[in-house]
Scaffold this active site. Structure first.
Site, PDB file in Angstrom:
ATOM      1  N   PHE A 128       0.855  -1.187   0.000  1.00  0.00           N
ATOM      2  CA  PHE A 128       0.000   0.000   0.000  1.00  0.00           C
ATOM      3  C   PHE A 128       0.894   1.242   0.000  1.00  0.00           C
ATOM      4  CE2 PHE A 128      -2.812   3.243   1.626  1.00  0.00           C
ATOM      5  CZ  PHE A 128      -3.967   2.985   0.887  1.00  0.00           C
ATOM      6  N   ASP A 200       1.935  -5.141   8.337  1.00  0.00           N
ATOM      7  CA  ASP A 200       0.747  -4.288   8.231  1.00  0.00           C
ATOM      8  C   ASP A 200      -0.462  -5.225   8.149  1.00  0.00           C
ATOM      9  OD1 ASP A 200      -1.418  -2.784   7.295  1.00  0.00           O
ATOM     10  OD2 ASP A 200      -0.159  -1.418   6.140  1.00  0.00           O
ATOM     11  N   TYR A 225     -10.821   0.889  10.805  1.00  0.00           N
ATOM     12  CA  TYR A 225     -12.051   1.223  10.075  1.00  0.00           C
ATOM     13  C   TYR A 225     -12.487   0.175   9.043  1.00  0.00           C
ATOM     14  CZ  TYR A 225      -8.322   3.397   7.190  1.00  0.00           C
ATOM     15  OH  TYR A 225      -7.176   3.646   6.493  1.00  0.00           O
ATOM     16  N   LYS A 226     -11.680  -0.871   8.846  1.00  0.00           N
ATOM     17  CA  LYS A 226     -12.070  -1.865   7.831  1.00  0.00           C
ATOM     18  C   LYS A 226     -12.878  -2.988   8.509  1.00  0.00           C
ATOM     19  CE  LYS A 226      -7.860  -0.956   5.137  1.00  0.00           C
ATOM     20  NZ  LYS A 226      -8.345  -0.185   4.002  1.00  0.00           N
ATOM     21  N   ARG A 374     -12.800  -4.455  -6.830  1.00  0.00           N
ATOM     22  CA  ARG A 374     -12.536  -5.155  -5.576  1.00  0.00           C
ATOM     23  C   ARG A 374     -13.832  -5.437  -4.830  1.00  0.00           C
ATOM     24  NH1 ARG A 374      -8.556  -2.465  -1.132  1.00  0.00           N
ATOM     25  NH2 ARG A 374     -10.336  -1.097  -0.909  1.00  0.00           N
TER      26      ARG A 374
HETATM   27  C1  LIG Z   1      -2.431  -1.896   3.758  1.00  0.00           C
HETATM   28  C2  LIG Z   1      -2.816  -0.508   4.140  1.00  0.00           C
HETATM   29  N1  LIG Z   1      -1.998   0.220   4.907  1.00  0.00           N
HETATM   30  C3  LIG Z   1      -2.322   1.489   5.288  1.00  0.00           C
HETATM   31  C4  LIG Z   1      -3.518   2.047   4.877  1.00  0.00           C
HETATM   32  C5  LIG Z   1      -3.926   3.459   5.212  1.00  0.00           C
HETATM   33  O1  LIG Z   1      -3.363   3.987   6.336  1.00  0.00           O
HETATM   34  P1  LIG Z   1      -4.020   5.240   7.087  1.00  0.00           P
HETATM   35  O2  LIG Z   1      -5.101   4.688   7.958  1.00  0.00           O
HETATM   36  O3  LIG Z   1      -2.898   5.854   7.800  1.00  0.00           O
HETATM   37  O4  LIG Z   1      -4.627   6.123   6.064  1.00  0.00           O
HETATM   38  C6  LIG Z   1      -4.410   1.304   4.098  1.00  0.00           C
HETATM   39  C7  LIG Z   1      -5.708   1.914   3.671  1.00  0.00           C
HETATM   40  O5  LIG Z   1      -6.501   1.395   2.984  1.00  0.00           O
HETATM   41  C8  LIG Z   1      -4.038   0.015   3.721  1.00  0.00           C
HETATM   42  O6  LIG Z   1      -4.854  -0.719   2.948  1.00  0.00           O
END
Ligand SMILES: Cc1ncc(COP(=O)(O)O)c(C=O)c1O
Length: 415
Positions: A128, A200, A225-226, A374
Site C-alpha cells: 500500500f 501491516d 475502520y475496515k 474489488r
Molecule cells: C495496507 C494498508 N496500509 C495502510 C492504509 C492506510 O493507512 P491510514 O489509515 O494511515 O490512512 C491502508 C488503507 O486502505 C491500507 O490498505
C-alpha cells in the site's frame, strides 16, 4: 494445479451459517449489497447509542471529570487489548492510537534503531503506497544512509534478505489482489538473517485469525475502520513484541508516552511499556466508537469467520467464473484460500465505470487503479444469497454495457 472450487448450495449455506445472527447487530441500508467492508466496515448498532451517550452525558454533563470517571484516559490500552485477542498478541502489547501511517512511522523508526549497522528496508512495489511513502520519509529522516528496496513479486523477497537488511516491512494481505503472505515462514526467514519484521495487518485484523506471538513478529500495525468496523478514520493500532518494548524510544515522544504525564516533568522519561508508543491526547469520540465496535467481537469465533470468508470468496469466484472470460475479467486473487485474505479482485478494462454502475444498482464494492474492481467479504454481515446476487448484477452490468453511460466515467476524489 489450479484448485477447483466445489459448488456451493447458497440456500443451505445461509441456513446453516453459524454467524448469521451477527447481521442484526449492524445497520445496513435496504437494497444494498455491501461488498466494501474491507475499506469501511458497517456500523454496529450499539455504536450509535454509545457515542450519543458519551457526547450527552460524559462530555455534556460530566465534562472534564470523564477523563477519570468514564476512564477516557485508558481507552488506547483498553481498545488495544480487545484488538490483541484477534491478532494473537498478549495483553499489554497492543495500543489503539493515531493512524496506520503514523504508527508505521513509530515502529519503523524503532526497528531501524534496534538494528544498527544495516542499511536496507525491504518491501514490495505493490505494498500500500502510504507504507512506502512513510518508509521513504523515515529513511531520509532517521536512517540517513538507509534505502528502501522493493521486491517486484512476493517470490523475490526471500532472496533479497541479506546481511545488509535491517527491516522487512510487508502487508500481510495485499490491498489490491488479496494475496496473503506466509507470516510465519517469512518472519523466520528474516530472523535467521538478523532482520526485524513489521507486518501491516490492515486487511487481516477482523478478517481472519492471525498469530503474531506464534509467528514471533517484531512489530505490527493496522487500521480500525475496515473489518473491525470502528468507523471512518477510526483509531489505528500497533503491536510491539514485549522483547522490544523497553529497548528504544520511539521518536514521537509525546506526553501520553511519558512514565508520568501528570507530573509535568520538563524532560521526557518513556513509560518503558507499550504506552510509550502513544503520543498525544486520544481522540475520545473515535476511541469510544472503536471500543464499542470491538465489543461485537467478544462473541465471535474467528475459526467460523475464516471458514465463512473462504466460502463467500469461493461462492463469488464460482459465480463470476461462469462468465468472466466472456467479458475479459481476470481473477487476480489467488484461488487457493491459503494464499488469500477476504476479498476477491478482478482486473478489467473500464473498471471504474463498471464499479459506478454496480453501485448505482446497490452493489457497493470499489475500484483500485489502474484496473482492479474489488469485492470485500465480511462474514459477520454478508449472506451467501447476497454474494450470488452481486455476481448476477455484475453480469447484467457487463452484458448490457450499463457502465458505458457518461455519468459513470467521472471520477470522484475517492474511488
Ligand atoms: C495496507 C494498508 N496500509 C495502510 C492504509 C492506510 O493507512 P491510514 O489509515 O494511515 O490512512 C491502508 C488503507 O486502505 C491500507 O490498505
Amino acid at each position: 494445479m489450479e484448485r477447483t472450487i466445489a459448488k456451493i448450495d447458497v440456500r443451505q449455506a445461509d441456513q446453516t451459517d453459524p454467524l448469521r445472527a451477527f447481521r442484526d447487530r449492524f445497520e445496513l441500508p435496504e437494497g444494498v449489497i455491501y461488498l466494501d467492508g474491507n475499506s469501511l466496515g458497517a456500523l454496529p448498532k450499539t455504536v450509535k447509542q454509545r457515542v450519543a451517550r458519551t457526547i450527552s452525558q460524559e462530555w455534556g454533563e460530566q465534562l472534564i471529570r470523564s477523563w477519570n470517571a468514564a476512564d477516557w484516559v485508558h481507552l488506547p490500552q483498553r481498545v488495544g487489548n480487545k484488538i490483541a485477542r484477534l491478532i494473537g498478541a498478549q495483553e499489554a502489547t497492543v495500543v489503539a492510537a493515531d493512524s496506520t501511517s503514523i504508527n508505521l512511522f513509530k515502529v519503523l523508526s524503532a526497528a531501524l534503531q534496534l538494528n544498527p549497522g544495516r542499511s536496507k528496508i525491504i518491501s514490495e512495489g505493490d505494498n500500500f503506497p502510504t507504507d512506502l511513502y512513510i518508509a521513504e520519509g523515515v529513511a531520509k529522516q532517521i536512517g540517513k544512509d538507509h534505502q528502501l528496496v522493493l521486491a517486484d513479486t512476493a517470490a523475490d523477497i526471500c532472496a533479497m534478505l541479506d546481511e545488509d537488511v535491517a527491516v522487512l516491512m510487508l502487508t500481510h494481505v495485499n490491498y489490491r489482489t488479496g494475496y496473503r503472505h506466509d507470516m510465519k515462514a517469512l518472519t523466520k526467514a528474516a530472523h535467521d538473517r538478523g532482520i526485524l519484521v513489521i507486518w501491516d495487518l490492515c486487511h487481516t485484523a477482523g478478517a481472519m485469525q492471525v498469530d503474531l506471538a506464534g509467528a514471533n513478529a517484531d512489530f505490527a500495525i493496522g487500521c480500525g475502520y475496515k473489518y473491525l468496523n470502528g468507523g471512518p478514520g477510526a483509531p489505528a493500532f500497533l503491536y510491539v513484541n514485549p522483547r522490544h518494548q523497553g529497548g528504544f524510544r520511539q521518536p514521537l515522544s509525546g506526553w501520553f508516552g511519558h512514565r508520568a504525564p501528570f507530573d509535568f516533568d520538563p524532560s521526557y522519561a518513556p513509560s518503558g511499556s507499550i504506552e510509550q508508543y502513544l503520543c498525544g491526547t486520544p481522540p475520545v469520540l473515535g476511541m469510544v466508537a472503536m471500543d464499542e465496535a470491538m465489543s461485537v467481537w467478544d462473541d465471535v469465533d474467528m475459526t467460523a469467520v475464516r471458514a465463512k470468508s473462504v466460502a463467500l470468496c469461493d461462492c463469488f469466484i464460482q459465480n463470476v467464473g461462469a462468465y468472466a472470460d466472456q467479458f475479459n475479467l481476470t481473477l487476480v486473487t489467488p484461488r487457493d484460500a491459503d494464499r488469500r485474505g477476504s476479498q476477491v479482485s478482478y482486473s478489467c478494462d473500464n473498471g471504474y465505470a463498471i464499479m459506478q454502475a454496480l453501485i448505482a444498482r446497490g452493489v457497493i464494492g470499489d475500484f483500485r487503479a489502474p484496473d482492479i474492481i474489488r469485492f470485500g467479504m465480511t462474514p459477520l454481515y454478508l449472506s451467501f444469497a447476497e454474494v450470488e446476487g452481486a455476481a448476477a448484477i455484475l453480469k447484467d452490468v457487463l452484458a448490457t454495457r450499463a457502465w458505458d453511460a457518461a455519468e459513470y466515467q467521472v471520477r470522484g476524489a475517492v474511488t
